[in-house]
Scaffold this motif. Structure first.
Motif, short mmCIF file in Angstrom:
data_model
loop_
_atom_site.label_atom_id
_atom_site.label_comp_id
_atom_site.label_asym_id
_atom_site.label_seq_id
_atom_site.Cartn_x
_atom_site.Cartn_y
_atom_site.Cartn_z
N ALA A 35 -9.13 -5.42 -5.90
CA ALA A 35 -9.34 -4.42 -4.85
C ALA A 35 -9.45 -5.07 -3.49
CB ALA A 35 -10.61 -3.63 -5.13
N THR A 36 -8.78 -4.47 -2.52
CA THR A 36 -8.95 -4.89 -1.13
C THR A 36 -10.36 -4.50 -0.70
OG1 THR A 36 -7.81 -4.83 0.99
CG2 THR A 36 -8.12 -2.74 -0.08
N ASN A 37 -10.90 -5.16 0.32
CA ASN A 37 -12.30 -4.91 0.70
C ASN A 37 -12.57 -3.44 0.99
OD1 ASN A 37 -13.67 -7.31 0.43
ND2 ASN A 37 -12.77 -8.13 2.33
N ALA A 62 -6.42 -12.03 0.29
CA ALA A 62 -5.85 -12.60 1.52
C ALA A 62 -4.43 -12.08 1.70
CB ALA A 62 -5.83 -14.13 1.40
N GLN A 63 -3.96 -12.10 2.94
CA GLN A 63 -2.59 -11.65 3.22
C GLN A 63 -1.56 -12.66 2.69
OE1 GLN A 63 -1.51 -10.26 7.14
NE2 GLN A 63 -1.97 -8.27 6.25
N HIS A 64 -0.41 -12.16 2.34
CA HIS A 64 0.77 -12.96 1.97
C HIS A 64 0.59 -13.82 0.72
CE1 HIS A 64 2.54 -11.48 5.57
NE2 HIS A 64 1.67 -12.09 6.35
N VAL A 65 -0.39 -13.50 -0.14
CA VAL A 65 -0.58 -14.16 -1.43
C VAL A 65 -0.53 -15.69 -1.34
CG1 VAL A 65 0.08 -14.10 -3.88
CG2 VAL A 65 0.67 -12.16 -2.42
N GLY A 90 -3.48 -2.46 -0.20
CA GLY A 90 -2.17 -2.49 0.43
C GLY A 90 -1.26 -3.52 -0.22
N GLY A 91 -0.26 -3.94 0.53
CA GLY A 91 0.71 -4.89 0.00
C GLY A 91 0.08 -6.21 -0.44
N SER A 92 -1.06 -6.56 0.14
CA SER A 92 -1.69 -7.85 -0.22
C SER A 92 -2.32 -7.78 -1.61
CB SER A 92 -2.74 -8.24 0.82
OG SER A 92 -2.14 -8.35 2.09
N ALA A 93 -3.05 -6.70 -1.91
CA ALA A 93 -3.66 -6.56 -3.25
C ALA A 93 -2.58 -6.42 -4.31
CB ALA A 93 -4.58 -5.34 -3.27
N PRO A 132 -1.92 2.36 -4.25
CA PRO A 132 -1.77 1.93 -2.87
C PRO A 132 -2.72 2.65 -1.91
CG PRO A 132 0.26 2.96 -3.70
CD PRO A 132 -0.77 3.12 -4.75
N THR A 133 -3.16 1.92 -0.88
CA THR A 133 -4.00 2.53 0.16
C THR A 133 -3.38 2.38 1.54
OG1 THR A 133 -5.28 0.51 0.50
CG2 THR A 133 -6.09 2.02 -1.18
N THR A 134 -2.17 1.78 1.62
CA THR A 134 -1.42 1.71 2.88
C THR A 134 -0.02 2.27 2.59
OG1 THR A 134 -0.38 -0.46 2.56
CG2 THR A 134 -2.62 -0.47 3.46
N TYR A 135 0.89 2.09 3.53
CA TYR A 135 2.23 2.67 3.38
C TYR A 135 3.32 1.59 3.26
CZ TYR A 135 -0.80 6.33 5.11
OH TYR A 135 -1.85 7.19 5.26
N MET A 140 6.49 0.09 -5.24
CA MET A 140 7.71 0.65 -5.84
C MET A 140 8.78 -0.42 -6.06
SD MET A 140 7.00 3.76 -6.38
CE MET A 140 8.60 4.37 -6.90
N THR A 141 8.50 -1.68 -5.73
CA THR A 141 9.55 -2.69 -5.76
C THR A 141 9.30 -3.79 -6.79
OG1 THR A 141 8.79 -4.45 -4.26
CG2 THR A 141 9.61 -2.42 -3.23
N PRO A 142 10.38 -4.43 -7.27
CA PRO A 142 10.22 -5.61 -8.13
C PRO A 142 10.23 -6.90 -7.32
CG PRO A 142 12.50 -4.86 -8.17
CD PRO A 142 11.80 -4.02 -7.14
N ARG A 151 4.65 -21.56 3.99
CA ARG A 151 6.01 -21.08 3.71
C ARG A 151 5.99 -20.04 2.61
NH1 ARG A 151 10.23 -22.51 0.87
NH2 ARG A 151 12.17 -21.78 1.77
N LYS A 152 6.57 -18.86 2.91
CA LYS A 152 6.54 -17.77 1.93
C LYS A 152 7.82 -17.78 1.11
CE LYS A 152 5.32 -12.91 1.47
NZ LYS A 152 4.68 -11.77 2.12
N SER A 153 7.66 -17.86 -0.22
CA SER A 153 8.83 -17.72 -1.10
C SER A 153 8.81 -16.30 -1.65
CB SER A 153 8.74 -18.66 -2.30
OG SER A 153 8.37 -19.93 -1.89
N MET A 170 -6.16 10.60 -0.47
CA MET A 170 -7.53 10.46 0.01
C MET A 170 -7.88 9.00 0.29
SD MET A 170 -9.32 13.34 -2.31
CE MET A 170 -10.98 13.20 -1.71
N LEU A 171 -7.22 8.09 -0.42
CA LEU A 171 -7.53 6.67 -0.26
C LEU A 171 -7.04 6.11 1.08
CD1 LEU A 171 -6.80 5.28 -3.83
CD2 LEU A 171 -9.00 5.87 -2.81
N SER A 172 -6.06 6.78 1.70
CA SER A 172 -5.57 6.24 2.97
C SER A 172 -6.07 7.06 4.16
CB SER A 172 -4.03 6.19 2.98
OG SER A 172 -3.50 7.49 3.06
#
Ligand code: NAD
Length: 365
Positions: A35-37, A62-65, A90-93, A132-135, A140-142, A151-153, A170-172
């Motif tokens: 869970a994100t904070n 943390a952002q960007h794993v 969001g995308g980070s969690a 999800p709690t952001t947009y 929805m993606t693999p 460096r992000k792979s 309600m979560l967003s």
């Protein structure tokens, strides 16, 4: 050609209550909750629903794993014998959950660029349920991503595609307007770019246009009334379609420019989209006239690039890279070093320079 991706979507105000039942239907036994904070209360509720299936919790992501965080989480998943993860945030969690799923069974992944049929959802390893709690649309993606030494792979693997996505508007509801606007800009970029990537197809075009309609409409409503549940629902619906469009069409010139700017100059992910997208639309959109007309109708404009610029400005997202902290010399350096990519019009250094210098200055298309 269009590849439909597997996955179940549960949608509605209060849908959080159904996470436990969805997990039970998957037949999994040990569930790790990430869970994100901002989603601790939602995670508490899910933990209660899981009962004996609850296997542990990771709070705060943390952002960007970052690879260290991914490794720690993989160890926790292994030691707790988890066969499923519920990721709330969001995308980070969701990205952290994907990082665990990716390495939980021995299949191979492929490079980024859109969906493949390689692997299978879950792949016999840990399966992901996303709340999800952001947009941002990652649910929805693999597509997975992991960052080591700055460096992000990234890559594409069906094992990371969430098996179930539970959207609860309600979560967003409490997502600050500024964060909402940037997140919506990110989602809109998925819709717009999806019509001109090498994998664009007629199905995706319809999904992308409907996504843009919902996102632009929802954004205008949220600006007027930030906690309007219907407007938040519209944004989540748009985010779902945007993520689906990204999942099938993959990425192109726009996302690659944003990744270069984010990765090399540390610009914020979501906001960078708002500065770059109108400028890429300005040069690309007339090469895909039917899609351009569809997107313009969805946005309620006769000029896609200017319409996007005006929407982002109205939402208060910076529309210039200068405002995000990039120097003019860095914009020039990025234009020089950008590696050409498949695009409806040839990607020359001159074209990239034109896009980036206008994006740097924030010139209205
Ligand atoms: P995020 O998950 O980092 O969340 C942004 C901030 O908002 C965090 O501080 C978070 O705690 C907070 N937050 C989240 N939900 C909230 C809520 N409802 N109320 C209040 N605060 C809340 O950011 P994001 O924009 O959702 O995701 C960005 C990440 O996702 C990037 O790493 C990006 O690369 C990745 N991404 C991946 C894909 C994919 O397909 N793999 C797609 C889009 C984005």
């Amino acid at each position: 050609m269009h590849t439909f991706l597997p996955g179940r979507v549960v949608f509605g105000a209060g849908a959080l209550e159904r996470v436990g039942a969805e997990v039970e239907a998957l037949g999994v036994r040990r569930v790790l909750v990430i869970a994100t904070n901002s989603a601790r209360a939602a995670a508490d509720a899910v933990q209660t629903q899981l009962g004996d299936r609850f296997a542990g919790r990771i709070d705060g992501v943390a952002q960007h794993v970052p690879t260290e965080a991914a490794e720690q989480s993989r160890t926790q998943a292994r030691e707790s014998n988890a066969d499923a993860i519920v990721a709330i945030g969001g995308g980070s969690a969701i990205g952290l959950a994907k990082a665990i799923a990716l390495t939980s069974s021995p299949q191979q992944s492929s490079a980024t660029g859109g969906a493949t049929t390689e692997g299978s959802v879950g792949g016999g390893g840990v399966v992901v349920v996303a709340v999800p709690t952001t947009y941002a649309g990652s649910e929805m993606t693999p597509v997975w991503g992991e960052t080591a030494a700055g460096r992000k792979s990234t890559g594409v693997d069906l094992r990371v595609l969430p098996r179930v996505v539970v959207y609860d508007p309600m979560l967003s509801r409490g997502l600050p307007v500024k964060v909402t606007a940037a997140s919506v800009a990110n989602a809109i970029a998925h819709c717009v770019e999806a019509v001109w990537t090498p994998k664009a197809d007629p199905f995706t075009e319809v999904v992308a246009a409907e996504g843009l309609r919902a996102l632009a409409g929802g954004m205008r409503e949220v600006l007027a009334t930030p906690d309007d549940l219907d407007a938040r629902g519209k944004l989540m619906y748009g985010a779902c379609l945007a993520g689906s469009a990204l999942a099938t069409a993959g990425t192109g010139l726009h996302h690659k420019l944003c990744h270069l700017l984010g990765g090399t100059y540390n610009l914020p992910h979501a906001e960078t989209h708002a500065a770059v997208l109108p400028q890429v639309a300005r040069v690309n959109a007339s090469s895909v006239p039917q899609a351009k007309a569809r997107l313009e109708a969805a946005l309620g404009t006769t000029d896609l690039a200017a319409g996007l610029f005006d929407l982002f400005q109205a939402a208060g997202v910076p529309t210039s890279l200068r405002d995000l902290g990039l120097t003019e010399a860095q914009a020039e350096e990025a234009a020089r070093t950008f590696q050409p990519t498949d695009n409806p019009i040839p990607v020359t250094e001159g074209l990239v320079r034109e896009i980036l210098s206008r994006a740097w200055a924030g010139t209205r298309p």
